[in-house]
Scaffold this motif. Sequence first.
Motif: not given
Length: 258
Positions: A20, A43, A171, A227, A233
């Motif tokens: 990622l 996140y 992202g 993201m 995700f």
Amino acid sequence: MASDDPSHRTDGLRYRRVLLKLSGEALLGDQAFGIDHAVLRQYAADVKEAVDEGAQVALVIGGGNIFRGVSNEGAKMSSRAHADYMGMLATMINGMALQDALEAAGMHTRLISAIDMNEIAEPFIRRRAIRHLEKGRVVVFGAGTGHPYFSTDTAAALRAAEMDAEVILKGTRVDGVYTGDPETDPSAKRYEAIYGAEVIQRDLKVMDLTAVTLAKESGLPLIVFNMNAPGTFARVLRGEPVGTTVHWDEAAEPLVLA
Ligand code: UDP
């Protein structure tokens, strides 16, 4: 291969080992400078959701919220290489903040630096990094490639290839790649899938050319997704049709609109 054939899996994941890439700019949130901890917490929660489902997650973090070698303050400096090293150090500040947020959310992590700074991060040893992933630790790669004249996008493609990741996930703050700028052009449409050569030919600015070329040579697909939309995700990892997939399958349709 890092993982078994997805069709034989029972964990519901289309992609199990992923790289990622998060830009430094994304960490700004609504701020003009620095790190927005609410963004980091979101996140971290999203990464946790994927890890809890069995994903192996490696992250490459950018530094654009603090310093960029090629633009901003860096452009005013006499030495590009010197400015780039400053940019790489900026990614380590973000990496430490990200590591803290991931651990606060209950994950085991390792921060790995491409430039030796043994007091705060492990050096990059490929087989050791893979072992961390196999043990379910989230690996954060900082300091880019460790070399000036590169970007963290290129570091993402490089580490993805080295980790035998199945996909690079970029992202961003937008849902994917569009036919135009969705903020100024209301008729702009999202691509569901694009053949990588189109990205290069149309200069679609998905990642820089060095990064795209490296992904191509490694046969690594890339998915650009939002993201900042919580839960997206994990949806990408489950193979749900979100974001834009850049693939290297010559036989497939070169451009597919969502
Ligand atoms: N950088 C570099 N080599 C690398 C990765 C990054 O020199 O392998 C430097 C470069 O100056 C870059 C800065 O670090 O501008 C921050 O990275 P980047 O701009 O890629 O971060 P992002 O746009 O993802 O926030």
